[in-house]
Every structure is written in C-alpha cells, then in structure tokens.
Design a protein around this motif. Structure first.
Motif, short mmCIF file in Angstrom:
data_model
loop_
_atom_site.label_atom_id
_atom_site.label_comp_id
_atom_site.label_asym_id
_atom_site.label_seq_id
_atom_site.Cartn_x
_atom_site.Cartn_y
_atom_site.Cartn_z
N ILE A 106 -53.70 -9.01 30.92
CA ILE A 106 -52.63 -8.28 31.60
C ILE A 106 -51.46 -9.22 31.88
O ILE A 106 -51.57 -10.14 32.67
CB ILE A 106 -53.11 -7.65 32.92
N GLY A 107 -50.35 -8.97 31.17
CA GLY A 107 -49.16 -9.80 31.38
C GLY A 107 -48.44 -9.37 32.64
O GLY A 107 -48.27 -10.13 33.58
N LYS A 108 -48.03 -8.14 32.65
CA LYS A 108 -47.37 -7.58 33.84
C LYS A 108 -47.89 -6.17 34.04
O LYS A 108 -48.02 -5.40 33.08
CB LYS A 108 -45.85 -7.58 33.67
N PRO A 109 -48.22 -5.82 35.25
CA PRO A 109 -48.72 -4.48 35.53
C PRO A 109 -47.67 -3.41 35.21
O PRO A 109 -46.48 -3.61 35.40
CB PRO A 109 -49.02 -4.49 37.03
N SER A 110 -48.14 -2.31 34.67
CA SER A 110 -47.26 -1.17 34.41
C SER A 110 -48.06 0.11 34.65
O SER A 110 -49.24 0.05 34.99
CB SER A 110 -46.70 -1.23 32.99
N THR A 111 -47.43 1.23 34.44
CA THR A 111 -48.10 2.50 34.71
C THR A 111 -49.05 2.90 33.59
O THR A 111 -49.90 3.76 33.78
CB THR A 111 -47.07 3.63 34.91
N LYS A 112 -48.91 2.30 32.40
CA LYS A 112 -49.75 2.61 31.25
C LYS A 112 -50.20 1.32 30.57
O LYS A 112 -49.51 0.32 30.64
CB LYS A 112 -48.99 3.45 30.22
N LEU A 113 -51.36 1.38 29.91
CA LEU A 113 -51.80 0.27 29.08
C LEU A 113 -51.27 0.48 27.67
O LEU A 113 -51.45 1.55 27.10
CB LEU A 113 -53.33 0.20 29.02
#
Length: 88
Positions: free
Chosen positions: A43-50
C-alpha cells in the motif's frame, strides 16, 4: 509438556475448548501479521479503492506468507520426528 496436561481426565471438554481457543488466537495473530507485512509492502497511499496492481501485490504477499509459514511448520515437524518427538 502441553499447557493442558495438568488438567484431570474429567476436564476433557475443557481441554478441547481451550485448545480450540488457542488455535483461534494463533490464527488471529497470523492474520494480524499478514496485515502488517503486506500493508507495508503493497500500500503506497490509502485511497477509496484498490487498484489492480495493489490487489495483486496483496494477494501474492499473503500467498507467499502462507507458503513460508507452512514450509517452516513442516520443517519443524520433520525435525521433531527425526529426534523421536513424533507425538506433537
């Protein structure tokens, strides 16, 4: 010596319950370890979708972690059997 050998024969049901709970705790600890290692790796940067690459990385990471855990467990079992400690 098992953690539960000191219990009397009448406590068989309790022994089984405690063994199951211990196994559940071990599984939960393993899942927690998967999460930590694979999150840091994938995980580089959290987001709402993978995205697809992140999903693939997580899947491969967990698969390799499981493979390694099984290999280590099997190796220890083989070592115990060679030493004559076959009854785990």
């Amino acid at each position: 010596m098992s953690d539960f050998e000191n219990l009397s024969g009448n406590d068989k049901e309790l022994q089984e319950f405690l063994m199951i709970e211990k196994q559940k705790a071990q599984v939960n600890a393993q899942i927690h370890e998967f999460n930590e290692i694979c999150w840091e790796k994938c995980i580089g940067k959290p987001s709402t979708k993978l995205d697809h690459a992140t999903e693939t990385c997580l899947s491969n990471c967990v698969d390799r972690f499981i493979d390694t855990s099984l290999l280590i467990t099997q190796r220890f079992a083989q070592m115990l059997q060679k030493r004559g400690g076959g009854d785990l």
